[in-house]
Design a protein around this motif. Structure first.
Motif, PDB file in Angstrom:
ATOM      1  N   PRO A 109       1.002  -1.460  -0.075  1.00 27.50           N
ATOM      2  CA  PRO A 109      -0.092  -0.259   0.147  1.00 27.50           C
ATOM      3  C   PRO A 109       0.868   1.021  -0.395  1.00 27.50           C
ATOM      4  N   ARG A 110       0.177   2.901  -0.896  1.00 27.44           N
ATOM      5  CA  ARG A 110       0.845   4.120  -0.763  1.00 27.44           C
ATOM      6  C   ARG A 110       0.697   4.511   0.549  1.00 27.44           C
ATOM      7  N   ASN A 111       1.440   5.590   1.080  1.00 31.27           N
ATOM      8  CA  ASN A 111       1.293   5.788   1.768  1.00 31.27           C
ATOM      9  C   ASN A 111       0.968   7.202   1.736  1.00 31.27           C
ATOM     10  N   ALA A 112       0.861   7.883   2.477  1.00 23.97           N
ATOM     11  CA  ALA A 112       1.285   9.449   2.493  1.00 23.97           C
ATOM     12  C   ALA A 112       1.496  10.189   3.937  1.00 23.97           C
ATOM     13  N   VAL A 113       2.410  11.409   4.029  1.00 27.30           N
ATOM     14  CA  VAL A 113       2.120  12.339   5.147  1.00 27.30           C
ATOM     15  C   VAL A 113       1.929  13.337   4.750  1.00 27.30           C
ATOM     16  N   LEU A 114       0.148  13.867   5.370  1.00 25.43           N
ATOM     17  CA  LEU A 114       0.083  15.391   5.338  1.00 25.43           C
ATOM     18  C   LEU A 114      -0.421  16.234   6.309  1.00 25.43           C
ATOM     19  N   GLU A 115       0.137  17.295   5.465  1.00 22.64           N
ATOM     20  CA  GLU A 115      -0.369  17.930   6.515  1.00 22.64           C
ATOM     21  C   GLU A 115      -2.067  19.489   6.683  1.00 22.64           C
ATOM     22  N   VAL A 116      -2.899  19.377   7.691  1.00 22.03           N
ATOM     23  CA  VAL A 116      -3.882  20.198   8.186  1.00 22.03           C
ATOM     24  C   VAL A 116      -4.111  20.288   8.422  1.00 22.03           C
ATOM     25  N   ASP A 117      -4.506  22.780   8.625  1.00 24.26           N
ATOM     26  CA  ASP A 117      -4.560  23.109   9.778  1.00 24.26           C
ATOM     27  C   ASP A 117      -5.721  23.240   9.399  1.00 24.26           C
ATOM     28  N   LEU A 118      -6.080  22.964  10.799  1.00 24.16           N
ATOM     29  CA  LEU A 118      -7.494  23.094  11.532  1.00 24.16           C
ATOM     30  C   LEU A 118      -7.791  24.701  11.527  1.00 24.16           C
ATOM     31  N   ARG A 119      -9.073  25.134  11.283  1.00 18.05           N
ATOM     32  CA  ARG A 119     -10.018  25.711  11.088  1.00 18.05           C
ATOM     33  C   ARG A 119      -9.822  26.582  13.152  1.00 18.05           C
ATOM     34  N   SER A 120     -10.309  25.651  13.817  1.00 19.90           N
ATOM     35  CA  SER A 120     -10.395  25.838  14.993  1.00 19.90           C
ATOM     36  C   SER A 120      -8.708  26.687  16.028  1.00 19.90           C
ATOM     37  N   GLU A 121      -9.237  27.359  16.921  1.00 13.11           N
ATOM     38  CA  GLU A 121      -7.578  27.648  18.134  1.00 13.11           C
ATOM     39  C   GLU A 121      -7.650  27.506  19.467  1.00 13.11           C
ATOM     40  N   SER A 122      -9.180  26.716  18.964  1.00 13.75           N
ATOM     41  CA  SER A 122      -8.953  25.659  20.807  1.00 13.75           C
ATOM     42  C   SER A 122      -7.818  24.256  20.688  1.00 13.75           C
ATOM     43  N   ASP A 123      -7.613  24.875  21.809  1.00 11.70           N
ATOM     44  CA  ASP A 123      -6.270  23.371  22.148  1.00 11.70           C
ATOM     45  C   ASP A 123      -6.823  22.284  22.394  1.00 11.70           C
ATOM     46  N   PHE A 124      -8.541  22.534  22.920  1.00 10.89           N
ATOM     47  CA  PHE A 124      -9.262  21.455  23.473  1.00 10.89           C
ATOM     48  C   PHE A 124      -9.590  20.924  22.204  1.00 10.89           C
ATOM     49  N   ILE A 125      -9.967  21.108  21.046  1.00  7.90           N
ATOM     50  CA  ILE A 125     -10.214  20.763  19.742  1.00  7.90           C
ATOM     51  C   ILE A 125      -8.917  19.792  18.990  1.00  7.90           C
ATOM     52  N   LEU A 126      -8.382  20.407  18.745  1.00  6.61           N
ATOM     53  CA  LEU A 126      -7.071  19.706  18.405  1.00  6.61           C
ATOM     54  C   LEU A 126      -6.493  18.624  18.879  1.00  6.61           C
ATOM     55  N   THR A 127      -6.624  18.791  20.575  1.00  7.95           N
ATOM     56  CA  THR A 127      -6.757  17.701  20.791  1.00  7.95           C
ATOM     57  C   THR A 127      -7.432  16.746  20.755  1.00  7.95           C
ATOM     58  N   ALA A 128      -8.616  17.093  20.572  1.00  2.00           N
ATOM     59  CA  ALA A 128      -9.385  15.898  20.346  1.00  2.00           C
ATOM     60  C   ALA A 128      -9.763  15.297  18.725  1.00  2.00           C
ATOM     61  N   VAL A 129      -8.752  16.323  18.041  1.00  2.00           N
ATOM     62  CA  VAL A 129      -9.294  16.003  16.759  1.00  2.00           C
ATOM     63  C   VAL A 129      -8.406  15.036  16.434  1.00  2.00           C
ATOM     64  N   ALA A 130      -6.642  14.873  17.104  1.00  2.00           N
ATOM     65  CA  ALA A 130      -5.586  14.022  17.109  1.00  2.00           C
ATOM     66  C   ALA A 130      -6.076  12.474  17.334  1.00  2.00           C
ATOM     67  N   VAL A 131      -6.607  12.827  18.953  1.00  2.00           N
ATOM     68  CA  VAL A 131      -6.504  11.502  19.260  1.00  2.00           C
ATOM     69  C   VAL A 131      -7.543  10.412  18.779  1.00  2.00           C
ATOM     70  N   VAL A 132      -9.059  11.576  18.235  1.00  2.00           N
ATOM     71  CA  VAL A 132      -9.820  10.540  17.292  1.00  2.00           C
ATOM     72  C   VAL A 132      -9.076  10.216  15.859  1.00  2.00           C
ATOM     73  N   THR A 133      -8.588  10.896  15.205  1.00  2.00           N
ATOM     74  CA  THR A 133      -8.109  10.750  14.304  1.00  2.00           C
ATOM     75  C   THR A 133      -6.594   9.876  14.082  1.00  2.00           C
ATOM     76  N   SER A 134      -5.984   9.614  15.270  1.00  8.10           N
ATOM     77  CA  SER A 134      -5.212   8.508  15.865  1.00  8.10           C
ATOM     78  C   SER A 134      -6.179   6.989  15.905  1.00  8.10           C
ATOM     79  N   LEU A 135      -7.056   6.879  16.483  1.00  9.99           N
ATOM     80  CA  LEU A 135      -7.549   6.191  17.332  1.00  9.99           C
ATOM     81  C   LEU A 135      -8.551   5.306  15.565  1.00  9.99           C
TER      82      LEU A 135
END
Length: 185
Positions: A101-127
């Protein structure tokens, strides 16, 4: 003494608080680790929980919005579907012989400036199987994600859109306002 030095000195001598909910949770985890619900284990766990909070105080988490139960339930359903679909895709990659399988590393600029949302998106994405956050930059609210099975630019954009959709659903679920950071939605 400058203003910033005075603020630091004042924060060092500020009385520390103990979060009772966190202390109760830490006590239950302590009892679960020991696999014992005796009074001695619970008292030791509670004392340890209080001591840890006093020695290593947690920074306050700002949650500018409020929980919206309907949107939160919708997010939980979305998350379950994403986990199931991604599990099937990862299984297909694992069971396919010969092809890597081919893989990629991508950069995603989040729209929210909330640290809570940053952490939640990171956790959900990793799960979600097949994707893992390899770096999170708090200063720019950017996630760097390693994604499995991305073959082309369209696949990168699908992963980016999925991450931004996760962010949007979390913002709706927790009612956190999105600051205009000059980015297209």
């Amino acid at each position: 003494m400058s203003g910033s030095q005075a603020a630091r000195a004042a924060s060092r001598f500020r009385p520390r608080r103990v979060n009772l909910v966190l202390a109760a949770w830490m006590t239950l985890v302590w009892a679960a680790l020991w696999q014992d619900l005796s009074a001695f284990t619970l008292i030791c766990g509670a004392l340890l929980a209080v001591a840890l909070q006093l020695v290593f105080p947690m920074p306050p988490v700002r949650l500018d919005g409020r929980v919206r139960p309907g949107a939160l339930l919708g997010f939980v359903g979305y998350f379950i579907v994403q986990v199931l679909l991604s599990s099937l895709q990862v299984s297909r990659h694992v069971l396919r012989f010969g092809a890597q399988p081919r893989n990629a590393v991508l950069e995603v600029d989040l729209r929210s400036e909330s640290d809570f949302i940053l952490t939640a998106v990171a956790v959900v994405t990793s799960l979600i199987p097949g994707s893992v956050v390899i770096e999170a930059r708090r200063s720019s609210h950017t996630l760097y994600i390693h994604a499995l099975g991305v073959c082309d630019a369209a696949g990168v954009e699908r992963e980016r859109a999925r991450t931004l959709d996760t962010e949007a659903r979390l913002i709706r679920a927790f009612g956190i306002p999105v600051a205009d950071r000059g980015r297209a939605p």
